[in-house]
Write a protein that holds these residues in place. Structure first.
Motif, PDB file in Angstrom:
ATOM      1  N   LYS A   1     -91.056  63.579 -54.180  1.00  9.77           N
ATOM      2  CA  LYS A   1     -90.754  63.102 -55.530  1.00  9.77           C
ATOM      3  C   LYS A   1     -91.091  61.624 -55.623  1.00  9.77           C
ATOM      4  CE  LYS A   1     -87.246  66.495 -56.636  1.00  9.77           C
ATOM      5  NZ  LYS A   1     -86.909  67.246 -55.469  1.00  9.77           N
ATOM      6  N   GLN A   2     -91.613  61.229 -56.779  1.00 16.19           N
ATOM      7  CA  GLN A   2     -91.971  59.826 -56.963  1.00 16.19           C
ATOM      8  C   GLN A   2     -90.711  58.986 -57.134  1.00 16.19           C
ATOM      9  OE1 GLN A   2     -95.235  58.878 -59.652  1.00 16.19           O
ATOM     10  NE2 GLN A   2     -94.169  57.010 -60.269  1.00 16.19           N
ATOM     11  N   ASP A   3     -90.599  57.944 -56.319  1.00 16.81           N
ATOM     12  CA  ASP A   3     -89.473  57.005 -56.401  1.00 16.81           C
ATOM     13  C   ASP A   3     -89.765  55.872 -57.378  1.00 16.81           C
ATOM     14  OD1 ASP A   3     -87.919  58.333 -54.438  1.00 16.81           O
ATOM     15  OD2 ASP A   3     -89.042  57.345 -52.853  1.00 16.81           O
ATOM     16  N   GLY A   4     -91.023  55.475 -57.448  1.00 16.50           N
ATOM     17  CA  GLY A   4     -91.370  54.375 -58.340  1.00 16.50           C
ATOM     18  C   GLY A   4     -92.719  53.777 -57.988  1.00 16.50           C
TER      19      GLY A   4
ATOM     20  N   LYS B   1     -99.720  44.522 -53.147  1.00 20.68           N
ATOM     21  CA  LYS B   1    -100.579  43.990 -52.092  1.00 20.68           C
ATOM     22  C   LYS B   1    -101.879  43.451 -52.667  1.00 20.68           C
ATOM     23  CE  LYS B   1     -99.159  47.126 -48.398  1.00 20.68           C
ATOM     24  NZ  LYS B   1     -99.621  48.083 -47.407  1.00 20.68           N
ATOM     25  N   ILE B   2    -102.487  42.565 -51.909  1.00 21.65           N
ATOM     26  CA  ILE B   2    -103.835  42.088 -52.251  1.00 21.65           C
ATOM     27  C   ILE B   2    -104.779  42.674 -51.212  1.00 21.65           C
ATOM     28  CG2 ILE B   2    -105.324  40.076 -52.543  1.00 21.65           C
ATOM     29  CD1 ILE B   2    -102.739  38.475 -53.194  1.00 21.65           C
ATOM     30  N   ASP B   3    -105.782  43.439 -51.668  1.00 18.83           N
ATOM     31  CA  ASP B   3    -106.682  44.090 -50.706  1.00 18.83           C
ATOM     32  C   ASP B   3    -107.755  43.125 -50.212  1.00 18.83           C
ATOM     33  OD1 ASP B   3    -108.816  44.044 -52.534  1.00 18.83           O
ATOM     34  OD2 ASP B   3    -108.581  46.139 -53.117  1.00 18.83           O
ATOM     35  N   ALA B   4    -108.617  43.621 -49.333  1.00 21.08           N
ATOM     36  CA  ALA B   4    -109.647  42.780 -48.701  1.00 21.08           C
ATOM     37  C   ALA B   4    -110.629  42.188 -49.703  1.00 21.08           C
ATOM     38  CB  ALA B   4    -110.390  43.593 -47.647  1.00 21.08           C
ATOM     39  N   THR B   5    -110.762  42.815 -50.877  1.00 21.33           N
ATOM     40  CA  THR B   5    -111.688  42.304 -51.894  1.00 21.33           C
ATOM     41  C   THR B   5    -111.007  41.347 -52.867  1.00 21.33           C
ATOM     42  OG1 THR B   5    -111.280  44.095 -53.481  1.00 21.33           O
ATOM     43  CG2 THR B   5    -112.988  44.473 -51.801  1.00 21.33           C
ATOM     44  N   GLY B   6    -109.700  41.161 -52.704  1.00 20.39           N
ATOM     45  CA  GLY B   6    -108.955  40.281 -53.598  1.00 20.39           C
ATOM     46  C   GLY B   6    -108.304  40.990 -54.775  1.00 20.39           C
ATOM     47  N   CYS B   7    -108.532  42.302 -54.892  1.00 18.40           N
ATOM     48  CA  CYS B   7    -107.887  43.076 -55.968  1.00 18.40           C
ATOM     49  C   CYS B   7    -106.403  43.273 -55.643  1.00 18.40           C
ATOM     50  CB  CYS B   7    -108.549  44.443 -56.125  1.00 18.40           C
ATOM     51  SG  CYS B   7    -110.177  44.366 -56.884  1.00 18.40           S
ATOM     52  N   ILE B   8    -105.601  43.257 -56.690  1.00 23.77           N
ATOM     53  CA  ILE B   8    -104.169  43.470 -56.514  1.00 23.77           C
ATOM     54  C   ILE B   8    -103.868  44.960 -56.647  1.00 23.77           C
ATOM     55  CG2 ILE B   8    -101.872  42.962 -57.418  1.00 23.77           C
ATOM     56  CD1 ILE B   8    -102.970  40.238 -58.299  1.00 23.77           C
ATOM     57  N   ARG B   9    -103.125  45.471 -55.685  1.00 21.85           N
ATOM     58  CA  ARG B   9    -102.806  46.901 -55.613  1.00 21.85           C
ATOM     59  C   ARG B   9    -101.389  47.160 -56.106  1.00 21.85           C
ATOM     60  NH1 ARG B   9    -102.747  51.030 -50.467  1.00 21.85           N
ATOM     61  NH2 ARG B   9    -100.698  51.915 -50.865  1.00 21.85           N
ATOM     62  N   ASP B  10    -101.270  48.144 -56.985  1.00 26.22           N
ATOM     63  CA  ASP B  10     -99.972  48.725 -57.308  1.00 26.22           C
ATOM     64  C   ASP B  10     -99.809  49.916 -56.369  1.00 26.22           C
ATOM     65  OD1 ASP B  10     -99.664  46.916 -59.371  1.00 26.22           O
ATOM     66  OD2 ASP B  10    -100.067  48.350 -60.964  1.00 26.22           O
ATOM     67  N   THR B  11     -98.645  50.051 -55.746  1.00 26.12           N
ATOM     68  CA  THR B  11     -98.387  51.111 -54.775  1.00 26.12           C
ATOM     69  C   THR B  11     -97.374  52.095 -55.334  1.00 26.12           C
ATOM     70  OG1 THR B  11     -98.847  49.618 -52.922  1.00 26.12           O
ATOM     71  CG2 THR B  11     -97.537  51.580 -52.443  1.00 26.12           C
ATOM     72  N   VAL B  12     -97.733  53.377 -55.311  1.00 24.50           N
ATOM     73  CA  VAL B  12     -96.820  54.433 -55.764  1.00 24.50           C
ATOM     74  C   VAL B  12     -96.047  54.929 -54.543  1.00 24.50           C
ATOM     75  CG1 VAL B  12     -96.602  56.607 -57.023  1.00 24.50           C
ATOM     76  CG2 VAL B  12     -98.523  55.076 -57.513  1.00 24.50           C
ATOM     77  N   VAL B  13     -94.720  54.971 -54.671  1.00 21.37           N
ATOM     78  CA  VAL B  13     -93.846  55.361 -53.570  1.00 21.37           C
ATOM     79  C   VAL B  13     -93.239  56.732 -53.865  1.00 21.37           C
ATOM     80  CG1 VAL B  13     -91.829  54.725 -52.185  1.00 21.37           C
ATOM     81  CG2 VAL B  13     -93.284  52.930 -53.168  1.00 21.37           C
ATOM     82  N   PHE B  14     -93.325  57.633 -52.882  1.00 23.77           N
ATOM     83  CA  PHE B  14     -92.739  58.969 -52.952  1.00 23.77           C
ATOM     84  C   PHE B  14     -91.822  59.152 -51.749  1.00 23.77           C
ATOM     85  CE2 PHE B  14     -96.897  59.228 -54.923  1.00 23.77           C
ATOM     86  CZ  PHE B  14     -96.741  60.087 -56.000  1.00 23.77           C
ATOM     87  N   SER B  15     -90.914  60.125 -51.832  1.00 22.70           N
ATOM     88  CA  SER B  15     -90.111  60.443 -50.653  1.00 22.70           C
ATOM     89  C   SER B  15     -89.651  61.893 -50.689  1.00 22.70           C
ATOM     90  CB  SER B  15     -88.897  59.519 -50.550  1.00 22.70           C
ATOM     91  OG  SER B  15     -88.007  59.750 -51.621  1.00 22.70           O
TER      92      SER B  15
END
Length: 195
Positions: free
Chosen positions: A151-154, A160-174
């Motif tokens: 189930k998605q927690d949020g 995070k900032i990836d190797a190319t400088g893009c900012i990552r939104d991370t989806v968390v499940f559990s």
């Protein structure tokens, strides 16, 4: 909490990742040029040895246990997955850094790998929660995690900032230990249908 062990079922065997897997893992990452997918964690072929050495170092620190995924019928190493962000105090861990050669995606490999890892996490390690995280834009991965029964927690925005400088939104499940029996039954049903 984490002891080195190989675990297997009908389709796959999860072998503790080590340097003997370097060449086959290099071939696997080339199948689909996985490192070019900007939303995944697959390393470039030239970095496979360093990738494995870091995984081995993280095991020594007690925070991770990485596996090479062996497809039993072809006897090939086709990818990797791991336990990570291990928290022994709170009896939880994350399953992640998973990638498979393109030829073996959507073949039942992921379902069986995750079943093995979840079974071991809940029934051997006695975890109270197992977490999954993926890039917001990795829709294929998000759907695969949901199909497992997580189930998605949020969403961790600007996580995070990836190797190319893009900012990552991370989806968390559990998946919680109280949900495991139902999830297990569902996964076993799906695997039985595939054989």
């Amino acid at each position: 909490m984490l002891k080195k062990l190989d675990i297997e079922r009908s389709i796959v065997k999860l072998e503790v990742l080590n340097l003997k897997h370097t060449l086959e893992l290099t071939d696997a990452v080339k199948d689909g040029n996985l490192w070019q997918l900007w939303y995944t964690s697959a390393p470039e072929p030239k970095n496979i040895e360093a990738y494995i050495k870091k995984a081995m170092h993280d095991y020594e620190k007690g925070i991770s246990l990485a596996f090479a995924v062996k497809h039993k019928e072809s006897n090939k190493i086709i990818g990797t997955t791991r336990y990570m962000n291990v928290d022994t105090t709170h009896k939880r861990l994350e399953i992640g850094t998973t990638w498979y050669a393109k030829s073996y995606q959507a073949t039942g490999v992921n379902t069986e790998c995750k079943y093995l890892l979840l079974y071991h996490a809940f029934e051997v390690l006695e975890c109270i929660a197992v977490e999954f995280r993926t890039h917001f834009h990795n829709l294929k991965s998000r759907k695969a995690i949901e199909r497992l029964g997580a189930k998605q927690d949020g969403i961790l925005r600007n996580h995070k900032i990836d190797a190319t400088g893009c900012i990552r939104d991370t989806v968390v499940f559990s998946i919680l230990n109280s949900e495991w029996e139902t999830v297990k039954k569902s996964l076993e049903y799906k695997m039985d249908e595939q054989y």
